[in-house]
Scaffold this motif. Structure first.
Motif, mmCIF file in Angstrom:
data_model
loop_
_atom_site.group_PDB
_atom_site.id
_atom_site.type_symbol
_atom_site.label_atom_id
_atom_site.label_comp_id
_atom_site.label_asym_id
_atom_site.label_seq_id
_atom_site.Cartn_x
_atom_site.Cartn_y
_atom_site.Cartn_z
ATOM 1 N N THR A 33 -8.542 66.117 0.050
ATOM 2 C CA THR A 33 -8.617 65.849 -1.063
ATOM 3 C C THR A 33 -8.866 67.567 -2.273
ATOM 4 O O THR A 33 -9.667 67.777 -1.705
ATOM 5 C CB THR A 33 -9.167 64.810 -1.869
ATOM 6 N N ARG A 74 -9.364 64.584 -8.296
ATOM 7 C CA ARG A 74 -9.280 64.299 -6.839
ATOM 8 C C ARG A 74 -8.072 63.690 -5.817
ATOM 9 O O ARG A 74 -7.844 62.497 -7.008
ATOM 10 C CB ARG A 74 -10.120 63.671 -5.829
ATOM 11 N N ILE A 75 -7.675 64.681 -5.719
ATOM 12 C CA ILE A 75 -5.764 64.166 -5.659
ATOM 13 C C ILE A 75 -5.600 64.961 -3.814
ATOM 14 O O ILE A 75 -6.230 65.778 -3.516
ATOM 15 C CB ILE A 75 -4.439 64.512 -6.678
ATOM 16 N N ASN A 76 -4.634 64.179 -3.704
ATOM 17 C CA ASN A 76 -4.420 64.821 -1.678
ATOM 18 C C ASN A 76 -3.337 66.273 -1.879
ATOM 19 O O ASN A 76 -2.753 66.105 -2.892
ATOM 20 C CB ASN A 76 -3.164 63.422 -1.100
ATOM 21 N N LYS A 77 -4.309 67.301 -0.783
ATOM 22 C CA LYS A 77 -3.943 68.341 -1.044
ATOM 23 C C LYS A 77 -2.279 68.593 -0.227
ATOM 24 O O LYS A 77 -1.979 67.283 -0.080
ATOM 25 C CB LYS A 77 -3.955 68.991 0.313
ATOM 26 N N SER A 82 0.142 67.242 -2.754
ATOM 27 C CA SER A 82 0.724 66.509 -3.460
ATOM 28 C C SER A 82 1.408 67.169 -4.977
ATOM 29 O O SER A 82 1.408 68.162 -4.905
ATOM 30 C CB SER A 82 -0.156 65.778 -4.809
#
Length: 266
Positions: A114, A168-171, A173
């Motif tokens: 993330t 936080r987000i997934n790489k 995205s």
């Protein structure tokens, strides 16, 4: 070993020595170029296959059946491949190696890492796209919203949910952007520039899609902090995109006297 040649004479002795040297040389050549290569499979090699994109479930078909071994020594993430597929290898594909050589591989992680959402609001669309790319995020849908600021980012979202800086987000995205269309209300209030320093006033004027007009200098501005003392149109008056704002600037704390003004274009 008894030599067939008599060694009682100097000539016979010399011939005997030469025969011994020749036999030793032949034995050495036979050992290194015939016996040793056959014993160690010298000259036999295996071409390393290309493993990139291969799933770990299929690794045996590419290595074990070729009399090669493998070891996972790293993991990273790529959205290009499915989880548990091979991303890198060493030695590289096409290399010649001996039987039983160990191939080191890097595999794709099951879950992507993330990253925090970067600060994108109030940036230009071009700058926001560059920031997204540098953070390994992808720009998704662009939605235009009425605003006098063309291509200024107003909102950031993912799957319809508004994001805040630091979330936080997934790489990898996909991030959707709401940006200004440049066709907001034609008239708006002039910004308040009085008591701003000159550089900040320039930034506000240009950021408001206005132009910098005539700048009038009052007093000695050398080696002093320069601030805006007056503006035209005044703060709150109606202006439209492209209008010019005239400024009067002077040293901070300056008290002017009649007749000491001079006009200067900066």
């Amino acid at each position: 070993m008894k030599l067939p040649i008599s060694t009682d004479t100097p000539k016979g002795f010399l011939i005997s020595v030469l025969v011994i040297i020749a036999l030793f040389t032949l034995s050495t050549l036979f050992f290194f170029y015939v016996y040793l290569p056959s014993y160690t499979n010298h000259g036999e090699s295996i071409t390393v296959p290309d493993l990139e994109g291969i799933h770990m479930d299929d690794i045996d078909d590419f290595l074990v059946k070729r009399n090669l071994r493998y070891e996972v020594n790293d993991s990273s993430y790529s959205e290009k491949y499915e989880p548990l597929t091979i991303l890198k290898q060493y030695p590289k594909a096409g290399s010649k190696v001996k039987e039983g050589r160990k191939i080191f591989i890097s595999i794709n992680r099951v879950s992507p890492p993330t990253v925090p959402v970067p600060e994108l609001v109030d940036r230009s669309l071009r700058n926001a796209e560059a920031v997204l790319k540098s953070n390994e995020l992808n720009r998704g849908q662009i939605t235009y919203k009425p605003s006098q600021f063309l291509n200024l980012v107003l909102e950031v979202s993912q799957n319809g949910e508004v994001l805040k800086p630091g979330d936080r987000i997934n790489k990898g995205s996909v991030i959707d952007l709401v940006v200004g269309d440049g066709y907001g209300k034609s008239n708006f209030d002039a910004p308040d520039l009085v008591e701003s320093d000159l550089e900040n006033a320039r930034f506000i004027i240009l950021g408001s899609s206005l132009e910098i007009g005539l700048i009038t200098v009052e007093g000695d501005t050398s080696n002093s902090k320069i601030i805006v003392t007056r503006q035209h149109p005044a703060a709150g008056e109606q202006v439209k995109i492209g209008d010019a704002i005239d400024l009067w600037i002077s040293p901070e704390g300056y008290v002017g006297t009649e007749g000491d003004e001079e006009d200067e274009d900066i």
